[in-house]
Design a protein around this motif. Structure first.
Motif, PDB file in Angstrom:
ATOM      1  N   ALA A 173       0.819  -1.215   0.000  1.00 66.46           N
ATOM      2  CA  ALA A 173       0.000   0.000   0.000  1.00 66.46           C
ATOM      3  C   ALA A 173       0.856   1.271   0.000  1.00 66.46           C
ATOM      4  CB  ALA A 173      -0.941  -0.003   1.207  1.00 66.46           C
ATOM      5  N   PHE A 174       2.148   1.145   0.318  1.00 61.40           N
ATOM      6  CA  PHE A 174       3.033   2.314   0.317  1.00 61.40           C
ATOM      7  C   PHE A 174       3.317   2.754  -1.116  1.00 61.40           C
ATOM      8  CE2 PHE A 174       3.949   0.954   4.628  1.00 61.40           C
ATOM      9  CZ  PHE A 174       4.118   2.163   5.294  1.00 61.40           C
ATOM     10  N   PRO A 175       3.365   4.075  -1.349  1.00 57.53           N
ATOM     11  CA  PRO A 175       3.677   4.576  -2.703  1.00 57.53           C
ATOM     12  C   PRO A 175       5.031   4.039  -3.174  1.00 57.53           C
ATOM     13  CG  PRO A 175       2.971   6.363  -1.269  1.00 57.53           C
ATOM     14  CD  PRO A 175       3.140   5.152  -0.400  1.00 57.53           C
ATOM     15  N   GLY A 176       5.067   3.595  -4.417  1.00 56.42           N
ATOM     16  CA  GLY A 176       6.308   3.119  -5.013  1.00 56.42           C
ATOM     17  C   GLY A 176       6.625   1.659  -4.746  1.00 56.42           C
ATOM     18  N   VAL A 177       5.823   0.986  -3.919  1.00 51.93           N
ATOM     19  CA  VAL A 177       6.069  -0.432  -3.644  1.00 51.93           C
ATOM     20  C   VAL A 177       5.150  -1.261  -4.533  1.00 51.93           C
ATOM     21  CG1 VAL A 177       5.977  -2.269  -1.915  1.00 51.93           C
ATOM     22  CG2 VAL A 177       6.785   0.013  -1.271  1.00 51.93           C
ATOM     23  N   ASN A 178       5.751  -2.064  -5.414  1.00 56.45           N
ATOM     24  CA  ASN A 178       4.972  -2.913  -6.318  1.00 56.45           C
ATOM     25  C   ASN A 178       4.781  -4.317  -5.765  1.00 56.45           C
ATOM     26  OD1 ASN A 178       4.734  -0.882  -8.256  1.00 56.45           O
ATOM     27  ND2 ASN A 178       6.757  -1.383  -9.076  1.00 56.45           N
ATOM     28  N   GLU A 179       5.807  -4.847  -5.138  1.00 58.58           N
ATOM     29  CA  GLU A 179       5.758  -6.202  -4.590  1.00 58.58           C
ATOM     30  C   GLU A 179       6.354  -6.209  -3.189  1.00 58.58           C
ATOM     31  OE1 GLU A 179       4.335  -8.937  -5.802  1.00 58.58           O
ATOM     32  OE2 GLU A 179       3.657  -7.819  -7.552  1.00 58.58           O
ATOM     33  N   ALA A 180       5.895  -7.151  -2.377  1.00 60.57           N
ATOM     34  CA  ALA A 180       6.425  -7.285  -1.026  1.00 60.57           C
ATOM     35  C   ALA A 180       6.337  -8.741  -0.598  1.00 60.57           C
ATOM     36  CB  ALA A 180       5.646  -6.406  -0.048  1.00 60.57           C
ATOM     37  N   VAL A 181       7.350  -9.169   0.130  1.00 58.41           N
ATOM     38  CA  VAL A 181       7.374 -10.509   0.707  1.00 58.41           C
ATOM     39  C   VAL A 181       7.839 -10.375   2.144  1.00 58.41           C
ATOM     40  CG1 VAL A 181       8.447 -12.798   0.624  1.00 58.41           C
ATOM     41  CG2 VAL A 181       7.889 -11.615  -1.499  1.00 58.41           C
ATOM     42  N   VAL A 182       7.174 -11.082   3.052  1.00 61.67           N
ATOM     43  CA  VAL A 182       7.562 -11.068   4.459  1.00 61.67           C
ATOM     44  C   VAL A 182       7.850 -12.498   4.881  1.00 61.67           C
ATOM     45  CG1 VAL A 182       6.835 -10.517   6.819  1.00 61.67           C
ATOM     46  CG2 VAL A 182       6.172  -9.021   4.923  1.00 61.67           C
ATOM     47  N   VAL A 183       8.945 -12.686   5.616  1.00 61.89           N
ATOM     48  CA  VAL A 183       9.320 -14.005   6.123  1.00 61.89           C
ATOM     49  C   VAL A 183       9.643 -13.891   7.607  1.00 61.89           C
ATOM     50  CG1 VAL A 183      10.190 -14.863   3.909  1.00 61.89           C
ATOM     51  CG2 VAL A 183      11.739 -13.682   5.471  1.00 61.89           C
ATOM     52  N   ALA A 184       9.528 -15.019   8.296  1.00 61.22           N
ATOM     53  CA  ALA A 184       9.922 -15.092   9.708  1.00 61.22           C
ATOM     54  C   ALA A 184      11.271 -15.786   9.768  1.00 61.22           C
ATOM     55  CB  ALA A 184       8.883 -15.864  10.504  1.00 61.22           C
ATOM     56  N   ARG A 185      12.218 -15.183  10.448  1.00 61.17           N
ATOM     57  CA  ARG A 185      13.573 -15.729  10.550  1.00 61.17           C
ATOM     58  C   ARG A 185      14.000 -15.770  12.007  1.00 61.17           C
ATOM     59  NH1 ARG A 185      13.640 -17.693   5.923  1.00 61.17           N
ATOM     60  NH2 ARG A 185      14.400 -16.551   4.137  1.00 61.17           N
ATOM     61  N   GLY A 186      14.859 -16.731  12.312  1.00 61.60           N
ATOM     62  CA  GLY A 186      15.441 -16.823  13.638  1.00 61.60           C
ATOM     63  C   GLY A 186      14.871 -17.966  14.441  1.00 61.60           C
ATOM     64  N   ALA A 187      15.441 -18.156  15.612  1.00 61.16           N
ATOM     65  CA  ALA A 187      14.997 -19.201  16.527  1.00 61.16           C
ATOM     66  C   ALA A 187      13.645 -18.835  17.126  1.00 61.16           C
ATOM     67  CB  ALA A 187      16.032 -19.393  17.634  1.00 61.16           C
TER      68      ALA A 187
END
Length: 158
Positions: free
Chosen positions: A134-148
């Motif tokens: 939804a942010f201006p200029g952002v076409n794609e986004a991916v979120v991941v969970a990392r760590g213990a």
């Protein structure tokens, strides 16, 4: 080892471990408690054979009636029990992927969706990705969970 969602009074299955217990690989999530049921079902709510992955559905005396003021989510997650002898009985779709082992215990294999847990909170990664897009200029986004598990963090890529 205890397994189960809050929607089924927290525990649905357990695996007893003792000092001399030897487990080759991940610890099983166990067998259903005496007042609970657990099924591993396919997309058509049919039981899958031993060793085949499917979604875990739980039920029994501790199952909640649904979500307060959320009939849409209740209908999605609390489904009619396909093998019930009592009319109106329900099962809860956990979103967890598992398989039955030959010894009658369940192996947890992950999620069937993109939900993760961070410090005990359930998080839908797709909701965060939508907010980032939804942010201006952002076409794609991916979120991941990392760590213990004790220090898991969300990382977003845009």
């Amino acid at each position: 080892n205890g397994y189960g969602p809050t929607e089924n009074t927290t525990f649905s299955a357990t695996f007893a471990m003792h000092r001399d217990t030897v487990v080759d690989g991940p610890v099983p999530i166990g067998r259903p408690l005496s007042n609970s049921t657990a099924y591993v079902l396919d997309a058509h709510l049919r039981p899958v054979p031993v060793g085949v992955a499917g979604e875990v559905y739980v039920g029994g005396q501790g199952l909640a009636w649904g979500y307060l003021h959320r009939p849409d989510l209740t209908a999605e997650r609390f489904v009619p029990h396909p093998f019930a002898s009592t009319p109106g009985e329900r099962l809860y779709r956990t979103g967890d992927k598992a398989r039955w082992r030959e010894d009658g215990t369940l192996d947890f294999l992950g999620r069937v969706d993109f939900q993760v847990k961070v410090r005990g909170f359930r998080i839908e990664l797709g909701e965060i990705e939508a907010a980032l897009r939804a942010f201006p200029g952002v076409n794609e986004a991916v979120v991941v969970a990392r760590g213990a598990d004790t220090d898991k963090r969300l990382i977003g890529y845009v």
